[in-house]
Design a protein around this motif. Structure first.
Motif, mmCIF file in Angstrom:
data_model
loop_
_atom_site.group_PDB
_atom_site.id
_atom_site.type_symbol
_atom_site.label_atom_id
_atom_site.label_comp_id
_atom_site.label_asym_id
_atom_site.label_seq_id
_atom_site.Cartn_x
_atom_site.Cartn_y
_atom_site.Cartn_z
ATOM 1 N N ALA A 1 -3.436 12.175 -5.363
ATOM 2 C CA ALA A 1 -3.028 11.573 -4.093
ATOM 3 C C ALA A 1 -3.484 12.444 -2.937
ATOM 4 N N VAL B 1 -8.607 1.893 -4.532
ATOM 5 C CA VAL B 1 -8.103 1.588 -3.191
ATOM 6 C C VAL B 1 -7.156 2.669 -2.676
ATOM 7 N N LEU B 2 -6.732 3.548 -3.581
ATOM 8 C CA LEU B 2 -5.722 4.549 -3.229
ATOM 9 C C LEU B 2 -6.154 5.405 -2.038
ATOM 10 N N GLY B 3 -5.290 5.483 -1.064
ATOM 11 C CA GLY B 3 -5.555 6.370 0.071
ATOM 12 C C GLY B 3 -6.403 5.764 1.168
ATOM 13 N N THR B 4 -6.984 4.592 0.922
ATOM 14 C CA THR B 4 -7.758 3.968 1.997
ATOM 15 C C THR B 4 -6.796 3.291 2.957
ATOM 16 N N ARG B 5 -7.141 3.297 4.205
ATOM 17 C CA ARG B 5 -6.252 2.722 5.219
ATOM 18 C C ARG B 5 -6.952 1.565 5.888
ATOM 19 N N GLN B 6 -6.876 0.404 5.256
ATOM 20 C CA GLN B 6 -7.511 -0.746 5.878
ATOM 21 C C GLN B 6 -6.494 -1.574 6.624
ATOM 22 N N LEU C 1 2.072 1.814 -3.418
ATOM 23 C CA LEU C 1 0.989 2.316 -4.263
ATOM 24 C C LEU C 1 0.811 3.819 -4.038
ATOM 25 N N HIS C 2 0.821 4.204 -2.761
ATOM 26 C CA HIS C 2 0.652 5.620 -2.446
ATOM 27 C C HIS C 2 1.829 6.433 -2.974
ATOM 28 N N ARG D 1 0.827 -1.198 0.000
ATOM 29 C CA ARG D 1 0.000 0.000 0.000
ATOM 30 C C ARG D 1 0.867 1.257 0.000
ATOM 31 N N ALA E 1 1.537 6.913 -6.610
ATOM 32 C CA ALA E 1 0.484 7.898 -6.897
ATOM 33 C C ALA E 1 1.012 9.312 -6.694
ATOM 34 N N VAL F 1 -7.249 12.132 -2.137
ATOM 35 C CA VAL F 1 -7.719 10.946 -1.432
ATOM 36 C C VAL F 1 -7.087 10.848 -0.042
ATOM 37 N N GLY F 2 -6.438 11.906 0.388
ATOM 38 C CA GLY F 2 -5.986 11.958 1.772
ATOM 39 C C GLY F 2 -4.593 11.410 2.029
ATOM 40 N N ILE F 3 -3.785 11.264 0.981
ATOM 41 C CA ILE F 3 -2.395 10.851 1.190
ATOM 42 C C ILE F 3 -1.579 12.095 1.533
#
Lengths: 317, 568
Positions: A182, B103-108, A170-171, A167, A174, A185-187
């Protein structure tokens, strides 16, 4: 000892310098920052490590402690440069190319000052045995692969895995491709840029340290680091921004560099002393060829990160 | 069944500077309904929705979600309250797959596995009947697919209130009906959907209730079943406002440009201009009315040579009759060719053919200005680049919608911007900077541009002054046709009137003026004829002096459905 095996090992060992440099640069570029300061940062990494070793080399500490402290010295110095670069380009949004070039000039100059004050007999002798692990007993080989070599390979593979499989990766990708998306979406774009630039700089700095202490282990080694820094940046393009691919690219470069010194061992090739400088040109010629070939590619995945070199400013529309 | 409130707005107000974007707006949104927000451009629809989505923060008023007051200061806050907005401009990473973007930016918790995400996305796709392959890269996607990704992105984050900002503007009729199916399924699933639009037929087709905004005010909220197009149009455009623009009668209006059967497709294959046929006349202002994005911009850009139409002709009539031939735009070779076609006569109306004459004598004769054109020149503009058009001696002025993108260079000063029109003039490799500078100074004086001087970068000027510089330059080009796309957008009243006056002056000089506007009141007061466009088609040309706002408003909106159906 077989000449061919020696040639192979030497090429691999040499290549590790580039693995460090390119992996560090790839991480930075994946965050959208073209860090042309990498050559200077590699210089500073080498200088920082040697500085620490010069202080503790003769102190009688256990070898492993000396090794770890040396690595720490390289990391601290190069990451400080990375932090400076991030502060200038991320926070102050200074032009990345100018900042990078200035940092390279600064880093290589400062390294020369530092290195001229150090005693090679101190910083080179102490820890040598420990780098040679796990082939420490093979004293006959010209160069053996030490822990820093394997660390380079491990870092490159790990960086590739993080980028493509996690993840965080991925971030990060982005952020380098489209920071506005980015951000939306809150990154935390700024945090990602800072962290990757600093980590990338640390990795590159280890490359300089490795080259001086482990691969060359000679007093003049530091003079050529800057050139290898530039080649590392070129290798990023060759590797198509994939850290594991830098291992292959670095090996190719290692072969090209080593061949001028190993070619005299083969009696079926006759090389006069006058021809050897021509052979030493080979890596640079190949670099140009590689840049030309790799710029003729059309797959979207093989392009540099879309916002590479562009500073991100949220209010910019 | 008693309907549950999902979202309430109470007295929400937002100012930009001293302009009201929204004034005391109340709004209720229930669970499981589709609410349409209807209004003209600039009526504050998007601003209102941006406040719900956390892009702006209201100056006054409250937002209640499920009956509790909510403070929404960022898009993340909005997400936490289950609100997701799909903007007109997609925010996607082109290089990523649909699933990666979602899924980008989601924190699961737990390990990140693309396969698991793909499966989850596929499940959402299944549930609401989307058409999407989670593993497809965004750069391979059509606009409709990208929009689908944006919608799923919002759903994946668990949004219960979805706001769609003009979702149909970029879609084909088939894609629109698919989107509406999906929206109905989301409604059945208990989600609240707010759709911003200015297309009446879509409102009537898909929504349960309609809220009409006008100039930032909440006009009314009605049940879709109990209303019709006429009532909605009336509420949307409001009462007629008198503007008092001095409008003279067209003098000696002759055709200047013929456009016939013009069709244009975008690079994505969307049909942007559909079978346009009309005439632009000299000494007249032709207004182009239509909802934003109906093809007005593309129409002007096609005429000036920026797009290649698929079919159709654009013919320019150059008023040359009885005017001397010059070598300014024509080579000797071209003059001789034209002479062979019997295109010229001398002052005594005798034909000129240059038969058996030496080049030097021809040059002399033409330069004495005694060789005149017999007829107006007819020039085909289609498939010519702007440079070719200029080299043919056709002076088209174009004030584009995007002033600092297409019209001027923001970091250059006034003089340099003047030179964008004259950079080919000068001696040898040197530019002639003197004349552009004089022109810049003249514009500065004549149009009273508020700037420290001609060497100040344009981007430091306010919007109105930038527009004056651009219009001034285009007028100084002494055009035959003057085209302006939304020339008063973002300008205050005073600057706007100055622009209207300049357009009228052009018209009185016998120049053909095309004016693309969004304010119907202005179009009715300023223009002589109004061409109404709707989704790339022409719904008619009306006389601006006799038509009414309601008529034009209906033409802008009503026939959209008919043309949409005809395509399917």
């Amino acid at each position: 000892m077989n000449v061919w095996l020696n040639f192979l090992i030497d090429s691999l060992a040499f290549g590790a310098t580039f693995v460090y440099g390119s992996t560090g640069e790839i991480l930075t570029e994946k965050a959208g920052h073209l860090n042309l300061g990498i050559p200077g940062i590699m210089c500073m990494g080498g200088a920082g490590g040697c500085l620490v070793l010069n202080m503790i080399g003769k102190s009688g500490l256990p070898g492993a402690v000396i090794v770890i402290l040396g690595i720490m010295g390289a990391l601290v110095m190069s990451m400080a440069c990375g932090l400076l670069y991030s502060f200038l380009t991320v926070t102050l949004r200074v032009n990345q190319n100018v900042t990078g070039l200035a940092l390279t000039t600064f880093g290589s100059g400062l390294m020369k000052v530092i290195m001229s004050k150090l005693k090679a007999t101190v910083y080179l002798t102490g820890p040598k045995f420990f780098y040679r692990w796990p082939f420490a007993d093979r004293q006959d080989s010209l160069h053996c692969l030490g822990i820093l070599f394997f660390l380079a390979i491990a870092i490159a593979i790990a960086a590739g895995w993080v980028l493509m499989r996690t993840r965080v990766g991925l971030h990060l990708r982005a952020v380098g491709e489209n920071p506005a998306t980015a951000d939306a979406v809150g990154i935390n774009v700024t945090r990602y840029k800072y962290l990757t630039t600093c980590i990338g700089s640390g990795i590159a700095g280890l490359g300089g340290f490795y080259y001086i202490i482990d691969y060359m282990a000679s007093q003049e080694a530091y003079l050529s680091i800057e050139a290898f820094g530039w080649l590392s940046i070129a290798l990023v393009i060759f590797a198509l921004w994939r850290p594991p691919v830098t291992i292959i690219g670095s090996f190719v470069f290692g072969v090209l560099f080593s061949c001028s010194s190993f070619i005299t061992h083969f009696d079926w090739i006759r090389v006069t002393m006058a021809n050897k400088p021509l052979l030493r040109m080979l890596p640079y010629v190949v670099t140009i060829l590689v840049l030309i070939i790799s710029s003729i590619r059309n797959k979207r995945e093989n392009q540099p990160p879309a916002s590479l070199g562009l500073n991100y400013f949220r209010e910019d529309r | 069944m008693e309907k549950q409130l999902a979202l309430q707005l109470r007295g929400v107000t937002k100012h930009f500077g001293n302009k009201h974007a929204n004034n005391q707006v109340d709004l209720d949104v229930y669970k499981g309904e589709i609410l349409a927000i209807l209004g003209e451009n600039g009526s504050g629809k998007t601003t209102l929705m941006n406040m719900i989505a956390g892009i702006y923060y209201p100056d006054e008023g409250q937002i209640l979600i499920d009956g509790k007051e909510a403070v929404i200061r960022s898009p993340k806050d909005a997400f936490d309250h289950g609100i997701g907005m799909i903007h007109q401009h997609f925010k996607l990473v082109d290089l990523f797959t649909a699933a990666e973007n979602i899924v980008l930016g989601t924190r699961q918790e737990g390990r990140y596995s693309l396969r698991a995400v793909n499966a989850e996305v596929a499940e959402i796709v299944e549930r609401y009947g989307f058409h999407l392959d989670p593993a497809k890269k965004v750069y391979d996607m059509s606009v409709s697919e990208k929009q689908t990704v944006e919608i799923i992105k919002v759903l994946y984050r668990g949004a219960d209130i979805l706001i769609l900002d003009e979702p149909t503007a970029v879609l084909t009729p088939q894609e629109i009906s698919r989107l509406f199916d999906v929206m109905r399924r989301m409604k059945e699933d208990g989600k609240s959907i707010i759709i911003i639009t200015h297309k009446l037929n879509e409102v009537l087709e898909v929504s349960d209730r309609v809220t009409i905004l006008r100039k930032g005010d909440h006009v009314a909220t009605v049940n879709t079943r109990e209303t019709d197009e006429n009532q909605l149009t009336e509420m949307m455009v409001g009462r007629k406002v008198s503007l008092n623009i001095r409008r003279s009668e067209p003098v000696n209006a002759v055709p200047r440009i013929y456009v016939k059967d013009l069709n244009l497709y975008s690079s994505e294959g969307i049909h942007i201009l559909k079978d346009l046929t009309f005439t632009v006349r000299s000494g007249e202002i032709l207004g182009i009315a239509g909802i934003a994005g109906s093809g007005q911009r593309e129409l002007l850009e096609t005429i000036v040579g920026l797009h290649k139409p698929a079919t159709g002709t654009i013919t320019f009539i150059n008023p040359k009759k009885d005017k001397p031939v010059t070598f300014f735009h024509k080579s000797l070779k071209r003059v001789k060719e034209l002479a062979a076609q019997d295109a010229f006569h001398d002052r005594n109306m005798n034909p000129v053919s240059f038969q058996g004459m030496r080049n030097r004598d021809i040059l002399k004769w033409v330069q004495s200005e005694d060789v005149l054109f017999r007829e107006d020149e007819v020039i085909d503009l289609r498939d010519r680049t702007p440079l070719e058009i200029r080299q043919l001696g056709i002076r088209l002025s174009f004030v584009p919608e995007d002033r600092l993108g297409m019209g001027l260079v923001g970091s250059m000063d006034m003089t340099d911007n003047m030179m964008l029109r004259s950079y080919r003039k000068g001696h040898g490799i040197f530019l002639d900077r003197k004349k552009p500078q004089e022109l810049a100074e003249q514009i500065l004086r004549d149009l009273s541009v508020d700037t420290p001087g001609v060497s100040t970068p344009i981007r430091k000027l306010s919007g109105g002054n930038v527009q004056k510089v651009l219009v001034g330059r285009e007028i100084a080009f002494t055009p035959k046709v003057f085209m302006a796309a939304y020339p008063v957008r973002g300008l205050d009243i005073k600057s706007s009137y100055m622009i209207y006056d300049l357009l009228n002056q052009q018209k009185e000089k016998g120049i053909a003026v095309i004016f693309v506007g969004e304010d119907l009141d202005v179009l009715l007061e300023l223009c002589d004829r109004i061409l109404v466009m709707n989704a790339g088609s022409m719904t008619g040309i009306v006389d601006a002096r006799t038509t009414t706002k309601e008529e034009v408003g209906l033409m802008m909106t009503r026939t959209a459905r008919r043309s949409g159906e005809a395509e399917e």
